[in-house]
Design an enzyme around this catalytic site. Structure first.
Site, PDB file in Angstrom:
ATOM      1  N   SER A   1      -3.385   5.331   3.523  1.00 15.60           N
ATOM      2  CA  SER A   1      -2.839   4.399   2.532  1.00 15.60           C
ATOM      3  C   SER A   1      -3.284   2.961   2.775  1.00 15.60           C
ATOM      4  CB  SER A   1      -1.304   4.477   2.539  1.00 15.60           C
ATOM      5  OG  SER A   1      -0.806   4.260   3.845  1.00 15.60           O
TER       6      SER A   1
ATOM      7  N   ASP B   1       8.634  -2.402   5.108  1.00 14.10           N
ATOM      8  CA  ASP B   1       7.238  -2.001   5.284  1.00 14.10           C
ATOM      9  C   ASP B   1       6.509  -3.133   6.000  1.00 14.10           C
ATOM     10  OD1 ASP B   1       4.619  -1.208   5.164  1.00 14.10           O
ATOM     11  OD2 ASP B   1       4.575  -0.829   3.007  1.00 14.10           O
TER      12      ASP B   1
ATOM     13  N   HIS C   1       1.719  -1.919   5.739  1.00 10.51           N
ATOM     14  CA  HIS C   1       0.859  -2.197   4.587  1.00 10.51           C
ATOM     15  C   HIS C   1       0.865  -3.699   4.304  1.00 10.51           C
ATOM     16  CE1 HIS C   1       2.018   2.104   4.027  1.00 10.51           C
ATOM     17  NE2 HIS C   1       0.709   2.199   3.757  1.00 10.51           N
TER      18      HIS C   1
END
Length: 611
Positions: A334, A577, A580
């Site tokens: 990702s 998060d 990311h």
């Protein structure tokens, strides 16, 4: 009667009969024909002299009929010039009288009188041919007027210097058009891919080059080289027309050649980001911090500044020209999806008609499928993403206790055959190797039919990357494709991990003291050894680990979604998060580095072609 008798003709004739006998001779046919012929030849000769060009490229008299004399001596000078032309035409090897020769300049001096003519120009060649008949006249002239010859020699030297200067200007103009000088710095020879005319979607009208690549207000460089197909896309658009821009491009490209792009720091630049926050609807909600309500904005106004050079600002239009008719593929987890979406937004922002940029299969969410492909219709190119978090295959084994998941360290992930022929491939893996199952290595790693009961994660990582490297060497054509591997991207969980309450929401500035940076990941050391051991394919390593470690402020943290579940609303800080990156943000810089690497490889190919 006596006087009359004195003039009477002899033999009894008279004056009339005498004239009659004389004209009877003229009346013969031959004599009449001769007279007519003489008159015709005389008229033809007169016309020939009037219209035959002299060595000064004008008719002796005809042109002067329409030319008014500019001085009182013009008439006599013109007569001398006419006589010179006629005399020299019929007697090229004889000496011309001094008064006639003085009206002419020697042919070779006429030739040099125009410094704008090149030494091999057609006009000069014509003058040389015309003046060959008057070479002896020139010698006589030079003997009789030594002072003028000396002055002429000086003029000739001066004009030759001007011609040489003109040649230098011509060379400079060629440099402006993107032609490399022979003495420019050459990168050590590599297995530079040759992408020429190999992609099915390539356009015969590939144009190329280099729009201005600005570097924080400076004029940017044109390019470094990609293999032939990418290079050919650039060569037609390269001339930006000014010496300053060309010099800036050359200087910047040379600085990039000898620069560690990954050793630097982050500096604020209000000209960033590369696309307006909230303007790219293609960004996943997970990465769209601006739309998710993040209040600060410094995280997308930071530019990466290498210590030894200036990183060129990514010019979306230019990069699309480089990709015309090509496929650029991202393969990995990702974090590579993060980078892929960033590049889609940057390139899309430079396209006027946004309707001509679309996902090939009409998808609008990019987390469920195994692959995605964005089409840039006007450029006949695709930018794709293939999901492969480990690069090798996730597997299942059926045993006595039922079915269990394993990781096949000896097989590349499914779908590899679909991207092996892409023109540019960017691989990554890393984050999934930190999860519990992979870290522990208990009954999880498999080779052939053998499942390891216990295998160290570093050894498993080495085996998986070795499998990947062998596949690349066996299946990717280095003469057609460029291969990159983006390194590990740092995480910044504080007080836990991604699944145990780790947080980063209070971070709004990057790390400024290097002592707070994390140690270089041991798995990346394993990666570097595998890359060095590859036998056929040169893989460019995008070592972004350290540069991302500074950016503890760049993660979505609590701004990873707009609508939270009931559990998330109760403990909003518990679900963050910190691995990311927000978009716009850090992955935009990864793509700027990718862009710089493509420019470097393009220039490298150009230099190899010239050597």
């Amino acid at each position: 009667m006596a006087d009359i008798a004195k003039y009477a003709p002899i033999n009894g004739g008279n004056l009339f009969s005498e004239f009659k006998s004389l004209f009877s001779i003229i009346r013969t046919r031959k004599t009449v024909g001769f007279a007519y012929a003489f008159v015709f030849v005389f008229i033809a000769f007169t016309i020939f002299l009037a219209f035959t060009p002299s060595s000064t490229s004008s008719s002796p008299w005809f042109t002067n009929i329409f030319t008014l004399p500019s001085t009182t001596n013009a008439s006599s000078s013109s007569d001398q010039s006419h006589f010179s032309s006629i005399y020299g035409y019929f007697f090229p090897n004889s000496s011309l009288p001094q008064n006639a020769g003085s009206a002419h300049s020697p042919p070779h001096q006429v030739e040099l009188s125009n410094p704008t003519n090149s030494t091999n120009s057609p006009e000069k060649s014509q003058v040389n041919q015309t003046s060959s008949r008057e070479s002896e006249v020139s010698k006589q002239y030079q003997t009789q007027i030594p002072d003028k010859v000396e002055v002429s020699a000086q003029n000739q030297t001066q004009i030759e210097e001007e011609v040489e200067s003109s040649k230098q200007n011509q060379t400079q103009i060629q440099d402006e058009a993107g032609v490399l000088k022979p003495n420019q710095t050459v990168i050590p020879a590599t297995k530079s891919p040759d992408l020429a005319n190999t992609t099915a979607n390539s356009s015969p009208e590939s144009s190329s080059v280099a729009k201005n690549i600005s570097t924080n207000g400076e004029k940017g460089i044109a390019e470094k080289g990609l293999p032939k197909n990418l290079t050919s896309s650039l060569m037609k658009k390269q001339n930006d027309g000014t010496n300053v821009q060309v010099k800036g491009k050359d200087d910047l490209i040379k600085s990039l050649m000898n620069c560690d792009l990954f050793d630097g720091n982050w500096v604020k630049d209000d000209s960033y980001p590369l696309y307006k926050p909230g303007s790219c609807a293609l960004i996943d909600e997970q990465f769209n911090c601006f739309r998710n309500g993040r209040p600060d904005n410094d995280y997308y106004k930071l530019k990466w500044k290498p210590k030894g050079c200036t990183l060129p600002r990514l010019d979306g239009s230019h990069m699309l020209e480089m990709l015309r008719g090509k496929r650029l593929v991202f393969v990995g987890d990702s974090l590579n999806r993060n980078m892929w979406e960033s590049l889609i937004c940057i390139l899309r922002n430079s396209v006027k008609d946004k309707k001509k940029v679309y996902e090939e299969f009409g998808r609008h969410h990019f987390r469920e499928e195994a692959s995605y492909s964005f089409v840039f219709e006007d450029y006949k190119c695709k930018v794709e993403f293939f999901v492969s978090p480990f690069l090798v295959q996730e597997w299942e084994v059926t045993g006595k206790n039922g079915t269990k998941e394993t990781l096949r360290l000896d097989l590349l992930s499914r779908g590899a055959s679909k991207y092996k022929d892409a023109d540019i491939i960017v691989f990554n893996t890393g984050h999934w190797w930190t999860h519990d199952k992979t870290s522990l290595g208990k009954d999880y790693y498999q080779e052939g039919s053998h499942v390891y009961s216990d295998l160290d994660v570093h050894e498993a990582f080495r085996k998986a990357l070795t499998t990947w490297g062998r596949w690349v060497d066996s299946n990717v054509n280095p003469k057609k494709s460029l291969v990159f591997f983006r390194g590990y991207s740092a995480s910044h969980f504080s007080g836990g991990q991604w699944n145990s309450g780790g947080q980063c929401d209070h971070e709004t500035e990057p790390i400024k003291n290097d002592t707070y940076l994390a140690p270089y990941p041991s798995k990346m050391t394993v990666l570097e050894k595998v890359l060095k051991g590859m036998k056929k394919t040169q893989v460019t390593y995008l070592n972004v680990t350290r540069m991302t470690d500074y950016r503890k402020d760049g993660h979505p943290s609590i701004y990873r979604k707009q609508h939270m579940s009931d559990e998330e609303k109760i403990k909003p800080l518990h679900f963050q998060d910190c691995s990311h990156w927000c978009l716009p943000g850090v992955p935009d810089t990864w793509n700027e580095i990718l862009y710089a690497e493509l420019l470097l490889k393009q220039r490298q190919w150009q230099q190899q072609k010239r050597s």
